[in-house]
Design a protein around this motif. Structure first.
Motif, PDB file in Angstrom:
ATOM      1  N   LEU A 184       0.826  -1.210   0.000  1.00  0.00           N
ATOM      2  CA  LEU A 184       0.000   0.000   0.000  1.00  0.00           C
ATOM      3  C   LEU A 184       0.861   1.261   0.000  1.00  0.00           C
ATOM      4  CD1 LEU A 184      -2.698  -1.074   2.627  1.00  0.00           C
ATOM      5  CD2 LEU A 184      -2.920  -1.061   0.141  1.00  0.00           C
ATOM      6  N   LEU A 185       1.946   1.230   0.779  1.00  0.00           N
ATOM      7  CA  LEU A 185       2.810   2.399   0.887  1.00  0.00           C
ATOM      8  C   LEU A 185       3.504   2.699  -0.429  1.00  0.00           C
ATOM      9  CD1 LEU A 185       3.974   4.580   2.737  1.00  0.00           C
ATOM     10  CD2 LEU A 185       5.772   2.971   3.410  1.00  0.00           C
ATOM     11  N   LYS A 186       3.913   1.679  -1.146  1.00  0.00           N
ATOM     12  CA  LYS A 186       4.570   1.881  -2.436  1.00  0.00           C
ATOM     13  C   LYS A 186       3.644   2.616  -3.400  1.00  0.00           C
ATOM     14  CE  LYS A 186       6.764  -0.614  -6.265  1.00  0.00           C
ATOM     15  NZ  LYS A 186       7.159  -1.956  -6.781  1.00  0.00           N
ATOM     16  N   THR A 187       2.395   2.174  -3.462  1.00  0.00           N
ATOM     17  CA  THR A 187       1.414   2.833  -4.333  1.00  0.00           C
ATOM     18  C   THR A 187       1.187   4.274  -3.904  1.00  0.00           C
ATOM     19  OG1 THR A 187       0.296   0.727  -4.744  1.00  0.00           O
ATOM     20  CG2 THR A 187      -0.949   2.741  -5.215  1.00  0.00           C
ATOM     21  N   TYR A 188       1.054   4.487  -2.599  1.00  0.00           N
ATOM     22  CA  TYR A 188       0.795   5.831  -2.076  1.00  0.00           C
ATOM     23  C   TYR A 188       1.964   6.774  -2.368  1.00  0.00           C
ATOM     24  CZ  TYR A 188      -0.270   9.563   1.228  1.00  0.00           C
ATOM     25  OH  TYR A 188      -0.520  10.778   1.800  1.00  0.00           O
ATOM     26  N   LEU A 189       3.198   6.302  -2.156  1.00  0.00           N
ATOM     27  CA  LEU A 189       4.369   7.148  -2.381  1.00  0.00           C
ATOM     28  C   LEU A 189       4.524   7.512  -3.849  1.00  0.00           C
ATOM     29  CD1 LEU A 189       7.008   5.497  -0.014  1.00  0.00           C
ATOM     30  CD2 LEU A 189       5.801   7.648   0.320  1.00  0.00           C
ATOM     31  N   LYS A 190       4.232   6.585  -4.733  1.00  0.00           N
ATOM     32  CA  LYS A 190       4.355   6.876  -6.159  1.00  0.00           C
ATOM     33  C   LYS A 190       3.346   7.927  -6.601  1.00  0.00           C
ATOM     34  CE  LYS A 190       6.535   2.702  -7.960  1.00  0.00           C
ATOM     35  NZ  LYS A 190       6.440   1.565  -8.903  1.00  0.00           N
ATOM     36  N   GLU A 191       2.195   7.944  -5.914  1.00  0.00           N
ATOM     37  CA  GLU A 191       1.157   8.913  -6.273  1.00  0.00           C
ATOM     38  C   GLU A 191       1.372  10.279  -5.637  1.00  0.00           C
ATOM     39  OE1 GLU A 191      -2.483   7.094  -5.116  1.00  0.00           O
ATOM     40  OE2 GLU A 191      -2.580   5.771  -6.870  1.00  0.00           O
ATOM     41  N   THR A 192       1.930  10.310  -4.436  1.00  0.00           N
ATOM     42  CA  THR A 192       2.007  11.564  -3.675  1.00  0.00           C
ATOM     43  C   THR A 192       3.421  12.078  -3.453  1.00  0.00           C
ATOM     44  OG1 THR A 192       2.044  10.402  -1.552  1.00  0.00           O
ATOM     45  CG2 THR A 192      -0.112  10.984  -2.452  1.00  0.00           C
ATOM     46  N   MET A 193       4.428  11.242  -3.609  1.00  0.00           N
ATOM     47  CA  MET A 193       5.813  11.651  -3.346  1.00  0.00           C
ATOM     48  C   MET A 193       6.662  11.414  -4.587  1.00  0.00           C
ATOM     49  SD  MET A 193       5.903  12.536   0.005  1.00  0.00           S
ATOM     50  CE  MET A 193       7.411  12.125   0.858  1.00  0.00           C
ATOM     51  N   GLN A 194       6.148  11.882  -5.738  1.00  0.00           N
ATOM     52  CA  GLN A 194       6.863  11.670  -6.987  1.00  0.00           C
ATOM     53  C   GLN A 194       8.217  12.388  -6.973  1.00  0.00           C
ATOM     54  OE1 GLN A 194       4.439  12.074 -10.640  1.00  0.00           O
ATOM     55  NE2 GLN A 194       2.775  12.611  -9.274  1.00  0.00           N
ATOM     56  N   LEU A 195       9.190  11.746  -7.599  1.00  0.00           N
ATOM     57  CA  LEU A 195      10.520  12.325  -7.696  1.00  0.00           C
ATOM     58  C   LEU A 195      10.747  12.908  -9.081  1.00  0.00           C
ATOM     59  CD1 LEU A 195      12.927   9.807  -5.902  1.00  0.00           C
ATOM     60  CD2 LEU A 195      12.451  12.155  -5.238  1.00  0.00           C
ATOM     61  N   PHE A 196      11.394  14.055  -9.143  1.00  0.00           N
ATOM     62  CA  PHE A 196      11.840  14.642 -10.394  1.00  0.00           C
ATOM     63  C   PHE A 196      13.365  14.549 -10.412  1.00  0.00           C
ATOM     64  CE2 PHE A 196      13.166  18.621 -12.688  1.00  0.00           C
ATOM     65  CZ  PHE A 196      12.929  18.112 -13.950  1.00  0.00           C
ATOM     66  N   THR A 197      13.902  13.859 -11.390  1.00  0.00           N
ATOM     67  CA  THR A 197      15.341  13.636 -11.488  1.00  0.00           C
ATOM     68  C   THR A 197      15.913  14.458 -12.627  1.00  0.00           C
ATOM     69  OG1 THR A 197      15.056  11.376 -10.651  1.00  0.00           O
ATOM     70  CG2 THR A 197      17.137  11.880 -11.751  1.00  0.00           C
ATOM     71  N   PHE A 198      17.012  15.170 -12.372  1.00  0.00           N
ATOM     72  CA  PHE A 198      17.632  15.996 -13.398  1.00  0.00           C
ATOM     73  C   PHE A 198      19.136  16.073 -13.155  1.00  0.00           C
ATOM     74  CE2 PHE A 198      16.434  18.607  -9.867  1.00  0.00           C
ATOM     75  CZ  PHE A 198      17.423  19.560  -9.727  1.00  0.00           C
ATOM     76  N   ASP A 199      19.856  16.511 -14.166  1.00  0.00           N
ATOM     77  CA  ASP A 199      21.310  16.631 -14.085  1.00  0.00           C
ATOM     78  C   ASP A 199      21.663  18.053 -13.672  1.00  0.00           C
ATOM     79  OD1 ASP A 199      24.019  15.368 -14.767  1.00  0.00           O
ATOM     80  OD2 ASP A 199      24.091  17.251 -15.873  1.00  0.00           O
ATOM     81  N   PHE A 200      22.214  18.200 -12.479  1.00  0.00           N
ATOM     82  CA  PHE A 200      22.570  19.514 -11.951  1.00  0.00           C
ATOM     83  C   PHE A 200      24.090  19.604 -11.833  1.00  0.00           C
ATOM     84  CE2 PHE A 200      23.019  22.507  -8.264  1.00  0.00           C
ATOM     85  CZ  PHE A 200      22.525  23.630  -8.909  1.00  0.00           C
ATOM     86  N   HIS A 201      24.695  20.316 -12.796  1.00  0.00           N
ATOM     87  CA  HIS A 201      26.155  20.475 -12.841  1.00  0.00           C
ATOM     88  C   HIS A 201      26.871  19.126 -12.770  1.00  0.00           C
ATOM     89  CE1 HIS A 201      25.463  24.703 -12.660  1.00  0.00           C
ATOM     90  NE2 HIS A 201      25.108  24.723 -11.392  1.00  0.00           N
ATOM     91  N   GLY A 202      26.372  18.183 -13.591  1.00  0.00           N
ATOM     92  CA  GLY A 202      27.038  16.894 -13.688  1.00  0.00           C
ATOM     93  C   GLY A 202      26.650  15.885 -12.632  1.00  0.00           C
TER      94      GLY A 202
END
Length: 368
Positions: A116-134
């Motif tokens: 249940l927690l995995k589903t909840y986190l994916k819906e409410t605690m999404q991560l944005f990943t990007f390259d910041f100065h390498g």
């Protein structure tokens, strides 16, 4: 991702930590799991946690009391009770926990809870990943307040500071892939989840001495930002400062970056005594109150003015006893934007506001 395990049993805490670590490392590359075995109240509340595994029957304090404090805290973490006292499951419901894990059925309950927690986190605690100065950098989507683009650079304004790097608004929005980020104008995007968050809501508490009025200010501000997202248009609302009742409104203005005073606003000003109305309007430019705002405030004798910006800032302001014109204010802003100062428009307005506070007695502040 910050996680706390709050339990007076040291051995059990270590065992639970291994289960949690195995689960969380599959979802997040950066996380911390703290074990709190004493001084439970202070240690749990002194740090901001996203998830708290909380025993109920602690030596020093009832875990439900800690849960109640966490429930109203700014962090408002996910609370998961872990207890050998199965009889306390109903008492724990007052804290609205995510789950109640029985120590006697630890592995079984954790397996069900983690699904249940995995589903909840994916819906409410999404991560944005990007390259910041390498460096590969992860941010929670909920912590991104707004995004600004200029040419081939973008700036993410977040809960913990700002990140500027080479990219485009289109790439950012494509990668985010979410409806909670809404584009404002041609170069701004705002997280509507933040506008609806407890943190934003708290900015309106204590603006006046009347909770009902404060709540009305928040409600109307949020409505304006929602209505005018993606546009250069402004809405305006006048409310009674003692009751919070709406007495005038303009929500169909077609002018860019300005308010057209309609009959509703004009009549409200004429029919209500001086210093009894609070004006509220939005700034798509994300700038603080400007000269025209103060001139209007003084001319119409509003008790208080509120400006809400599309990037989540909230300003209160009031005209001083010494009058001035919007033109003179604008010239002072231009002075700070050019020459030896060379400030941005926003910083130039802030500098002008400070100068006019001293010269003309205006009042203004940003709600934090």
């Amino acid at each position: 991702m910050n996680i706390a395990i709050v339990d007076d049993d040291v051995d059990f805490s270590s065992e639970l930590q291994q289960y949690v670590k195995k689960f969380i490392e599959r979802l997040y590359t950066r996380y911390e799991i703290d074990i709190i075995n004493n001084n439970f109240f202070n240690n749990t509340l002194d740090k901001t946690y996203d998830i708290v595994f909380l025993d109920i029957d602690l030596k020093e304090i009832n875990g439900i009391n800690i849960g109640k404090k966490l429930l109203v805290s700014e962090a408002n973490p996910i609370i998961i009770f872990v207890s050998s006292r199965d009889d306390l499951v109903f008492s724990s419901l007052s804290v609205r926990p995510f789950y109640f894990v029985r120590k006697s059925y630890l592995k079984q309950d954790l397996e069900e809870m983690f699904i249940l927690l995995k589903t909840y986190l994916k819906e409410t605690m999404q991560l944005f990943t990007f390259d910041f100065h390498g460096r590969k950098t992860n941010l929670f989507l909920k912590d991104i307040y707004f995004i600004e683009s200029s040419g081939h650079d973008v700036t993410l304004y977040t809960k913990n500071g700002k990140y500027c790097y080479r990219s485009t608004m289109k790439n950012i929005l494509d990668n985010l892939g979410t409806e909670t980020i809404v584009q404002f104008q041609k170069s701004f995007s705002v997280n509507l989840d933040y506008i609806s968050s407890k943190e934003y809501h708290n900015k309106f508490k204590g603006i006046t001495n009347n909770r009902i009025v404060d709540e009305q200010i928040y409600t109307q501000s949020k409505a304006m930002l929602t209505h005018r997202n993606g546009t250069d248009k402004e809405d305006m609302c006048l409310i009674d400062s003692s009751t919070g009742k709406i007495v005038g409104r303009q929500s169909s203005s077609q002018s860019d970056f300005g308010i057209e005073y309609n009959d509703s606003l004009i009549n409200a000003i004429a029919q209500n005594p001086p210093n009894t109305l609070i004006s509220i309007h939005n700034h798509p430019t994300n700038n603080p109150p400007t000269g025209s705002d103060f001139v209007s405030n003084g001319r119409n004798k509003y008790k208080l003015g509120i400006v809400v910006t599309h990037d989540g800032k909230v300003f209160i302001y009031k005209a001083g006893k010494q009058p001035f014109t919007a033109t003179s204010f604008g010239k002072t802003v231009d002075k700070y934007r050019g020459g030896e100062y060379n400030l941005s428009e926003y910083d130039a307005i802030i500098k002008t506001l400070e100068e006019y506070r001293q010269c003309y007695g205006i009042e203004w502040s940003e709600r934090l």
